[in-house]
Write a protein that holds these residues in place. Structure first.
Motif, short mmCIF file in Angstrom:
data_model
loop_
_atom_site.label_atom_id
_atom_site.label_comp_id
_atom_site.label_asym_id
_atom_site.label_seq_id
_atom_site.Cartn_x
_atom_site.Cartn_y
_atom_site.Cartn_z
N GLY A 164 2.06 -3.45 -1.47
CA GLY A 164 1.06 -3.94 -2.39
C GLY A 164 0.38 -2.82 -3.16
N ASN A 165 -0.49 -3.21 -4.07
CA ASN A 165 -1.25 -2.24 -4.87
C ASN A 165 -2.75 -2.38 -4.62
OD1 ASN A 165 1.01 -1.05 -6.30
ND2 ASN A 165 1.19 -3.01 -7.37
N ALA A 166 -3.10 -2.96 -3.47
CA ALA A 166 -4.50 -3.16 -3.11
C ALA A 166 -4.61 -3.10 -1.59
CB ALA A 166 -5.00 -4.51 -3.66
N THR A 213 -3.59 2.25 -2.91
CA THR A 213 -3.90 2.33 -4.34
C THR A 213 -3.45 3.65 -4.95
OG1 THR A 213 -5.83 0.91 -3.99
CG2 THR A 213 -5.73 2.12 -6.06
N MET A 242 0.55 -11.49 0.49
CA MET A 242 0.43 -10.46 -0.54
C MET A 242 0.99 -10.92 -1.88
SD MET A 242 1.47 -7.19 1.86
CE MET A 242 1.32 -5.93 0.59
N GLY A 243 1.62 -12.09 -1.90
CA GLY A 243 2.14 -12.63 -3.16
C GLY A 243 3.64 -12.76 -3.23
N GLU A 247 4.77 -7.76 -8.70
CA GLU A 247 3.63 -7.05 -8.11
C GLU A 247 3.13 -7.81 -6.90
OE1 GLU A 247 -0.63 -5.05 -9.52
OE2 GLU A 247 0.32 -6.59 -10.74
N LYS A 259 -0.22 -7.95 -3.99
CA LYS A 259 -1.65 -7.62 -3.87
C LYS A 259 -2.00 -7.29 -2.42
CE LYS A 259 -2.47 -12.56 -3.30
NZ LYS A 259 -3.11 -13.78 -3.80
N GLY A 260 -3.29 -7.17 -2.15
CA GLY A 260 -3.76 -6.94 -0.79
C GLY A 260 -4.07 -8.25 -0.09
N CYS A 261 -4.41 -8.18 1.19
CA CYS A 261 -4.76 -9.38 1.95
C CYS A 261 -5.32 -8.96 3.31
CB CYS A 261 -3.54 -10.28 2.15
SG CYS A 261 -2.31 -9.59 3.28
#
Length: 292
Positions: free
Chosen positions: A36-38, A78, A203-204, A222, A224-226
């Motif tokens: 992820g990117n978060a 990140t 995370m998507g 992409e 995400k975070g979680c």
């Protein structure tokens, strides 16, 4: 000086024990977090040396890692940098091979020293590499390092000759960023696979078929975070349950998923062990019968 465990037998057991998070899930979940990117927060992290080794590797990749409490890990990729993973920490941990799939998926490139870890007999990673090649990666081995590269990963149908947990997870992590659809046939079905896929879906990612022999992954651009809680360790749970069946007067094993240890529970019932199974615990009642 060697470490020694001394056991004085003959004492009946009683009380309550809480099962920690799955070790086999943890060593794959932590590398998966960098996809992820978060930030990702993981709960139920067991206190094992592999977690400390993975933390070292994450920090080498410029990933921020914080131990929030004894069982909670905060991972923020990140500002992550895809540098070659050639430190001694890689050689100490076999599960470092999960960074192959994670880095190849996220960046299209990974360079990693031959993973190490304890010797448990032959455990080749050829199925992992064949899966990466099926997604479009080229793989070379130079100076003790695997170099994986793909200008673009493209979804493919992959059949695993052996239903390997490690290969299933590694290919799944690379495939979440592959273009189009990836289908893994003869995929492993262990609870740990479901746990990793659940994290990635939070995370998507789009992963279907967890718990079956066919995994379907639709690539995303992409993640995400979680937040995610690790499943309980079924091997640790089964160990305590068998111990209780053999020597306990009354013992409660907490934080379990009964479906993950169904075979053990059924066999103990067959030999006459008295127990109460709840939604997340098992209570074993003492017996004067001699086990044979």
């Amino acid at each position: 000086m060697e470490e020694v465990i001394k056991i004085e037998g003959g004492h009946r057991l009683h009380g309550t024990v809480r099962i920690s998070g799955s070790k086999n899930s943890t060593v794959a979940l932590i590398p998966a977090c960098v996809l992820g990117n978060a930030p990702v927060t993981i709960y139920g992290v067991p206190n094992i040396s592999d977690v400390r080794s993975l933390t070292v590797l994450l920090r080498e990749l410029n990933v921020e890692v914080k131990q929030i409490d004894e069982e909670t890990l905060y991972i923020d990729p990140t500002n992550m940098e895809n540098i070659p993973m050639v430190s001694n920490a890689v050689s100490k941990l076999r599960a470092s091979y999960y960074f192959m799939g994670a880095l190849l998926g996220k960046y299209g490139h990974a360079q990693i020293k031959m993973p190490g870890g304890c010797y448990l007999g032959p455990r080749p990673i050829d199925l992992h590499l064949k899966g990466f090649e099926a997604l479009g990666a080229t793989i070379t081995y130079e100076h003790g390092c695997y170099i994986l590269h793909a200008d673009e990963l493209v979804g493919s149908r992959i059949f695993l000759d052996i239903s390997s947990v490690g290969a299933t997870i590694n290919i799944m992590m690379a495939a979440v960023y592959a273009k189009g659809r990836t289908v893994i046939e003869n995929a492993a079905r262990e609870p740990e696979i479901i746990d990793i896929a659940t994290l990635l879906n939070k995370m998507g990612a789009k992963i279907h078929g967890m718990g079956t022999s066919t995994l379907v992954i639709d690539g995303m651009q992409e993640l995400k975070g979680c937040s995610h809680e690790i499943i309980p360790d079924r091997i640790e749970a089964a160990t305590y349950i068998i111990m209780a069946a053999a020597m306990a007067d009354d013992m409660v094993i907490e934080n379990i998923i009964p479906q993950h240890i169904e075979a053990i529970l059924m066999k103990l019932e067959e030999i006459g062990i008295q127990m109460k199974v709840g939604p997340d615990f098992v209570e074993i009642f003492g017996s004067d019968k001699e086990l044979r």
